[in-house]
Motif scaffolding. Structure first.
Motif, short mmCIF file in Angstrom:
data_model
loop_
_atom_site.label_atom_id
_atom_site.label_comp_id
_atom_site.label_asym_id
_atom_site.label_seq_id
_atom_site.Cartn_x
_atom_site.Cartn_y
_atom_site.Cartn_z
N LYS A 163 -2.71 26.70 11.83
CA LYS A 163 -3.26 26.84 13.18
C LYS A 163 -2.42 27.79 14.02
N THR A 164 -1.12 27.79 13.80
CA THR A 164 -0.24 28.70 14.54
C THR A 164 -0.55 30.15 14.18
N VAL A 165 -0.74 30.43 12.91
CA VAL A 165 -1.06 31.79 12.47
C VAL A 165 -2.41 32.23 13.03
N ARG A 166 -3.40 31.32 13.01
CA ARG A 166 -4.73 31.66 13.50
C ARG A 166 -4.73 31.94 15.00
N SER A 167 -3.99 31.13 15.77
CA SER A 167 -4.04 31.25 17.22
C SER A 167 -2.99 32.20 17.81
N GLU A 168 -1.86 32.34 17.11
CA GLU A 168 -0.76 33.13 17.68
C GLU A 168 -0.31 34.29 16.79
N GLY A 169 -0.94 34.42 15.63
CA GLY A 169 -0.56 35.49 14.72
C GLY A 169 0.63 35.11 13.86
N TYR A 170 0.94 35.97 12.90
CA TYR A 170 2.03 35.68 11.97
C TYR A 170 3.36 35.49 12.70
N PHE A 171 3.63 36.35 13.67
CA PHE A 171 4.91 36.27 14.38
C PHE A 171 4.97 35.07 15.33
N GLY A 172 3.82 34.40 15.51
CA GLY A 172 3.84 33.17 16.29
C GLY A 172 4.69 32.10 15.62
N MET A 173 4.83 32.18 14.29
CA MET A 173 5.66 31.22 13.57
C MET A 173 7.14 31.44 13.84
N TYR A 174 7.46 32.58 14.45
CA TYR A 174 8.87 32.90 14.72
C TYR A 174 9.20 32.86 16.21
N ARG A 175 8.39 32.08 16.99
CA ARG A 175 8.71 31.89 18.40
C ARG A 175 10.08 31.22 18.52
N GLY A 176 10.97 31.83 19.28
CA GLY A 176 12.31 31.27 19.45
C GLY A 176 13.29 31.70 18.39
N ALA A 177 12.83 32.52 17.44
CA ALA A 177 13.74 32.94 16.36
C ALA A 177 14.86 33.85 16.87
N ALA A 178 14.55 34.64 17.89
CA ALA A 178 15.56 35.59 18.38
C ALA A 178 16.79 34.87 18.92
N VAL A 179 16.56 33.83 19.73
CA VAL A 179 17.70 33.08 20.27
C VAL A 179 18.44 32.35 19.17
N ASN A 180 17.68 31.86 18.17
CA ASN A 180 18.32 31.16 17.07
C ASN A 180 19.18 32.11 16.23
N LEU A 181 18.64 33.30 15.95
CA LEU A 181 19.39 34.27 15.16
C LEU A 181 20.61 34.80 15.91
N THR A 182 20.49 34.86 17.24
CA THR A 182 21.61 35.34 18.04
C THR A 182 22.75 34.33 18.06
N LEU A 183 22.39 33.04 18.21
CA LEU A 183 23.42 32.02 18.37
C LEU A 183 23.77 31.28 17.09
N VAL A 184 22.95 31.45 16.03
CA VAL A 184 23.24 30.72 14.81
C VAL A 184 24.52 31.23 14.15
N THR A 185 24.88 32.51 14.39
CA THR A 185 26.11 33.03 13.79
C THR A 185 27.33 32.29 14.31
N PRO A 186 27.55 32.21 15.63
CA PRO A 186 28.69 31.42 16.08
C PRO A 186 28.55 29.93 15.78
N GLU A 187 27.30 29.41 15.79
CA GLU A 187 27.12 27.98 15.54
C GLU A 187 27.51 27.60 14.12
N LYS A 188 26.96 28.32 13.13
CA LYS A 188 27.28 28.02 11.73
C LYS A 188 28.73 28.38 11.43
N ALA A 189 29.22 29.45 12.05
CA ALA A 189 30.61 29.85 11.83
C ALA A 189 31.55 28.75 12.30
N ILE A 190 31.29 28.22 13.48
CA ILE A 190 32.15 27.15 14.02
C ILE A 190 32.06 25.91 13.15
N LYS A 191 30.84 25.54 12.75
CA LYS A 191 30.63 24.32 11.96
C LYS A 191 31.37 24.37 10.63
#
Length: 332
Positions: free
Chosen positions: A55-83
């Motif tokens: 339903k996400t792909v139909r209503s929001e397109g393929y990239f709709g599945m990656y909503r919020g991915a930019a902030v996750n990719l930006t902050l996941v480096t320090p988050e996983k690095a710290i962990k």
């Protein structure tokens, strides 16, 4: 590893690369998990993970599945690095006597790692959840809510009047993580970004206490001898098994955290004043099964994420980069 001098910059690089690769692979499933966890009884837009993704792909397109991915990719480096780096450091200091770590010390190291990572995890999850859940809220506005016949008739009459008067309910405007962060800082200060900190601690500390000891012991089973590392595929499988087990174990805490950090609510969705209030209302209105919402998705997210992380970590990409960096060549 107990006596080996660890390189913190290399561990940070390993954790960062592992986080980026892992998140890129599993982010659509994480989006489905957030949307499924935020659904209330009688207001379901999605039936399952696959239904949510289709339903996400139909209503929001393929990239709709990656909503919020930019902030996750930006902050996941320090988050996983710290962990990962914090766990290594705690294990290193706890094993200075030359003996292997006991399970209690392994859990203590994991506890320390979980407490360190929430500095990054809480604001990252806060921003990510707002972006991930926007599509669910928009879909809910377009879907009639299941109500009793009396209420449904009243609602249909009201909607009919709205349409006849020319009033159209617009979907929520698209916003970025930067806009959300600025608005929260302006209205609530730094504590706005750390809403749900308690729930994040309740989730991440037990997760790390389960994950790291379980991974260490599973990975140890694949070592040909105490001085030889396990094969990369064994590290991957150990990371997957330990990650999925820990993820399901703390899923109730993840449901509470997701609900607390969701700023925008759908129609008739209640608000919560804190962890205890959230747990109480979920139990009363949705029952114990609500705490397992998204458990399968979360296991599917965490398993490959930590499997990939451990492979990257133990292959030593960070060590290779550090050994071949210009600074190391100059010092040689």
């Amino acid at each position: 590893m107990s006596q080996q001098q660890i390189s913190l910059p290399a561990k940070l690089i390993n954790g960062g690369i592992a986080g980026i690769v892992g998140v890129t692979c599993v982010f659509p499933i994480d989006l489905a998990k957030t949307r499924l966890q935020n659904q209330r009884r009688g207001q379901q837009v999605y039936k399952s993970m696959l239904d949510c993704l289709s339903k996400t792909v139909r209503s929001e397109g393929y990239f709709g599945m990656y909503r919020g991915a930019a902030v996750n990719l930006t902050l996941v480096t320090p988050e996983k690095a710290i962990k990962l780096a914090a766990n290594d450091l705690f294990r290193h200091h706890l094993s200075k006597d030359g003996k292997g770590l006991t399970v209690f010390k392994e859990m203590l190291a994991g506890c320390g790692a979980g407490m360190c990572q929430v500095v990054i995890t809480t604001p990252m999850e806060m921003l990510k959840i707002q972006l991930q859940d926007a599509g669910r809220l928009a879909a809910q506005q377009q879907k009639p809510v299941m109500m009793s016949p009396t209420k449904l008739v009243a609602t249909n009459t009201m909607l009919s009047r709205s349409y006849n008067s020319g009033t159209v309910v617009a979907p929520p405007r698209a916003v970025s993580a930067t806009q959300i962060a600025k608005e929260l800082l302006h209205t609530q200060g730094i504590q706005g970004l750390y809403k749900g900190l308690g729930a994040t601690l309740i989730r991440d500390v037990p997760f790390s206490m389960v994950y790291f000891p379980l991974f260490a012991n599973l990975n140890r089973l694949g070592q040909p001898s105490p001085d030889v590392s396990s094969p990369f595929y064994w590290a991957f499988l150990s990371g997957c098994a330990a990650g999925s087990t820990a993820a399901v174990a703390v899923n109730p805490c993840d449901v509470v955290k997701t609900r607390l950090q969701s700023l925008n609510k759908g129609s008739a969705e209640e608000t919560y004043s804190g962890v205890v209030d959230c747990v109480s209302k979920i139990m009363q209105k949705e029952g114990p099964s609500a705490f397992l919402k998204g458990a399968g998705c979360r296991a599917l997210v965490i398993a490959p994420l930590f499997g990939i992380a451990q492979v990257m970590y133990f292959v030593g990409v960070g060590e290779y980069i550090m050994d071949n960096s210009p600074l190391s060549l100059l010092s040689a």
